[in-house]
Design an enzyme around this catalytic site. Sequence first.
Site, PDB file in Angstrom:
ATOM      1  N   ASP A 105     -22.914 -51.542 -18.806  1.00 14.35           N
ATOM      2  CA  ASP A 105     -23.002 -50.089 -18.729  1.00 14.35           C
ATOM      3  C   ASP A 105     -22.326 -49.686 -17.420  1.00 14.35           C
ATOM      4  O   ASP A 105     -21.104 -49.675 -17.330  1.00 14.35           O
ATOM      5  CB  ASP A 105     -24.479 -49.690 -18.786  1.00 14.35           C
ATOM      6  CG  ASP A 105     -24.707 -48.216 -19.023  1.00 14.35           C
ATOM      7  OD1 ASP A 105     -23.941 -47.402 -18.481  1.00 14.35           O
ATOM      8  OD2 ASP A 105     -25.656 -47.868 -19.729  1.00 14.35           O
TER       9      ASP A 105
ATOM     10  N   GLY B  61     -32.175 -59.159 -23.542  1.00 11.56           N
ATOM     11  CA  GLY B  61     -31.278 -58.522 -24.505  1.00 11.56           C
ATOM     12  C   GLY B  61     -30.178 -59.391 -25.062  1.00 11.56           C
ATOM     13  O   GLY B  61     -29.825 -59.288 -26.229  1.00 11.56           O
TER      14      GLY B  61
END
Length: 182
Positions: A104, A45
């Site tokens: 996150d 990512g």
Amino acid sequence: MEINKDIKQVLLTKEQIEERVREMGKEITAAYEGKELVVIILLTGAAWFAADLIRAINLPLRTDFMVASSYGNSTDSSGNVRVYLDIREDIAGKDVLLVDDIIDRGITFAAISNMLKEHRPLSLKTVALCDKCERRVNGLDADYVGFKVPDEFVVGYGLDFAGNYRNLPYIGILKPVVYARK
């Protein structure tokens, strides 16, 4: 099927991302002037963000890569971090900057940071393009953050759902109906 139809809302435009990445590059350049910098990129990512970020850092630097995940094909972390590729660069005594796409819950970022500390770098700082600070379970904050994002499932500019949507030039909120199908 056009992938843009799966996006509920564009959260960050391509232009907003480009501007913030340039700003972060200047901040990091100032912070590491005269130092031996090694940038470690968490794949997959962070590749999009990291490529733009390292071009915005006006210093000599070395790069290395790690592949780790706690998500798999889910929208939530499993809590177990798996490392598929470790660094090859000797980072002992060097300044290290760990680059990820999003923090996150902070589980992967913390686990990788701890692994890298075992290599005895001179310093270890972290940078993330996006931060979902509302979901943090460990109090970990990145040293450099591009954007704080809401507690929604975001994709684009490297961020994915089950390997898809990374190629969007912006960051958008994925429609829940998309991940409800999986």
